[in-house]
Design a protein around this motif. Sequence first.
Motif, PDB file in Angstrom:
ATOM      1  N   HIS A 330      -3.374  -0.206 -21.483  1.00 36.14           N
ATOM      2  CA  HIS A 330      -2.891   0.243 -22.795  1.00 36.14           C
ATOM      3  C   HIS A 330      -3.760  -0.357 -23.910  1.00 36.14           C
ATOM      4  O   HIS A 330      -4.210  -1.512 -23.803  1.00 36.14           O
ATOM      5  N   TYR A 407       4.465  -1.978 -21.865  1.00 35.86           N
ATOM      6  CA  TYR A 407       3.324  -1.059 -21.813  1.00 35.86           C
ATOM      7  C   TYR A 407       3.134  -0.457 -20.425  1.00 35.86           C
ATOM      8  O   TYR A 407       2.020  -0.094 -20.035  1.00 35.86           O
ATOM      9  N   LYS A 408       4.243  -0.358 -19.659  1.00 36.39           N
ATOM     10  CA  LYS A 408       4.316   0.410 -18.418  1.00 36.39           C
ATOM     11  C   LYS A 408       3.354  -0.097 -17.341  1.00 36.39           C
ATOM     12  O   LYS A 408       2.736   0.692 -16.633  1.00 36.39           O
ATOM     13  N   GLU A 409       3.234  -1.410 -17.193  1.00 35.95           N
ATOM     14  CA  GLU A 409       2.438  -1.940 -16.089  1.00 35.95           C
ATOM     15  C   GLU A 409       3.266  -1.927 -14.800  1.00 35.95           C
ATOM     16  O   GLU A 409       4.490  -1.829 -14.844  1.00 35.95           O
TER      17      GLU A 409
END
Length: 534
Positions: A330, A407-409
């Motif tokens: 991101h 952040y969608k890790e």
Amino acid sequence: MEAIIYIVVALIGGAVGFFINKTMMAGQLDKLKEQLGKQETESQEKAALLIQEANLKAEKIIQEAESNKKNKVLEAKEKFLKMKNDFEEESNRKKNILLNNENKLKQREQNLSKLIEQNKRRDTELTTIKDSLLEQSEIIAKKREEAEKMRLSQVAQLEKIANLTAEEARNQLIEALKEEAQTKASSYIKDIIEEAKLSASKAAKKVVIESIQRTATEHAIENCVSIFHIESDDIKGKIIGREGRNIRALEAATGVEIIVDDTPEAIIISGFDPVRREVARLSLHRLVADGRIHPARIEEVVAKTSKTIEDEINELGERTVIDLGIHGLHPELIKMVGRMRFRSSYGQNLLQHSREVAKLCATMAAELGLNAKMAKRAGLLHDIGKVYPSESELPHAILGMELAKKYKEHPDICNAIGAHHDEIEMTSIISPLVQACDAISGSRPGARREVMESYIKRLKDLEELALSFDGVNKCYAIQAGRELRVIVDSDVVTDEDAGQISFDISQKIERDMQYPGQIKVTVIREKRAVSYAK
């Protein structure tokens, strides 16, 4: 008349033509008969040849059949003889097996008969022994009764002498043991409490140091101060400005504290945020180089410098992820990776530390057959919570985990970030990898620096800890505190004791001291024999 002549002539011509045709047809018939005779002769010859060939083939087939018949008969005879031999061999083998089994059975029968005879003898012996034991048990019972009578008489005598019954003596002994046990337990509890206080104090100091490093301003001088060098002290006046308006404008624009004192040719920039310190340093450099220093110009230069630093941070983050081969990160995380360049931990640059941890994680994961790309990604992001722009009360590992989730890790990466200081339980296989590689990068000799006073104190405490053991004469902390050489008295300490002392010292160091990496404890015992010839 002419008509008659014509008729006669026509009749004569027709008759002549008929005879001629008849003659020609007779010749053709003869020719046909000759041809048919020839064809018939040729057919008979061909038929004779075919019959002859058929006879030859039949004779050949008969000969081959006879030959095959003989071969089959021979094969059948050979097969029969082979089966006969196999049957005879199998019969002989089974016969031998039966003979062996019969011999074994005979041997077993003989052994059983011997055992039966031995058992009979043993039964006789056991009966004899049983009788003797019964006699001995009767004797023992009598002696026990005599001993009990003697004990009761002795107890009565002791009670008469001590003026106490056995029950009263037992109670007094129990009370004395209770008091002794309570005294020892109190001492033991006191030692445990003191040790717990010491450990708690050290843990608290560590937490305080971490908190100071993240939130303090004028403390932690080594991590919160930048030095701006100038050519002459005359420039200090321009930087201060009339009634200090320039320096106030610079501090307001950059968010740092600028200290202009009597330090020769230097201005101190103090602030916890390293990015702000870098903005202030570059802005001062541009202002001094330009020569025009006033509030409006200061705001303009600081704005341009801030934009330049932001671009540089983004570029650093992008270059780092490209160098490491990490994709799909991101933009905000890339920006935080760039901000690591301006942050240090114990003197170790955070970006270099994170890059090193990422490479170590990838190497370890590849060696273990794990996902190297995911391990590298977790290694790069494990300290992302240290560069969060706003203040937070969460530990940096938990804060970094929350940012990674935001952040969608991947969940495994989030767990590795949050668990690398054991704040949460490890649920991913790469979490211990990140923790181990973080320790490796931080504990390398020379990777992190210590304040001289704390370094000397650590070495002194290390030597004092070893000297507290019995039999230790001297000890030296060498290799920057990575090894402890202990010299013991050979007259007091044996070789076996030396090994135990080495183990006890290492265990006490683990319990009582805080140190990076590991410490090797070497115990040296030397025996010298000296004599003089006169």
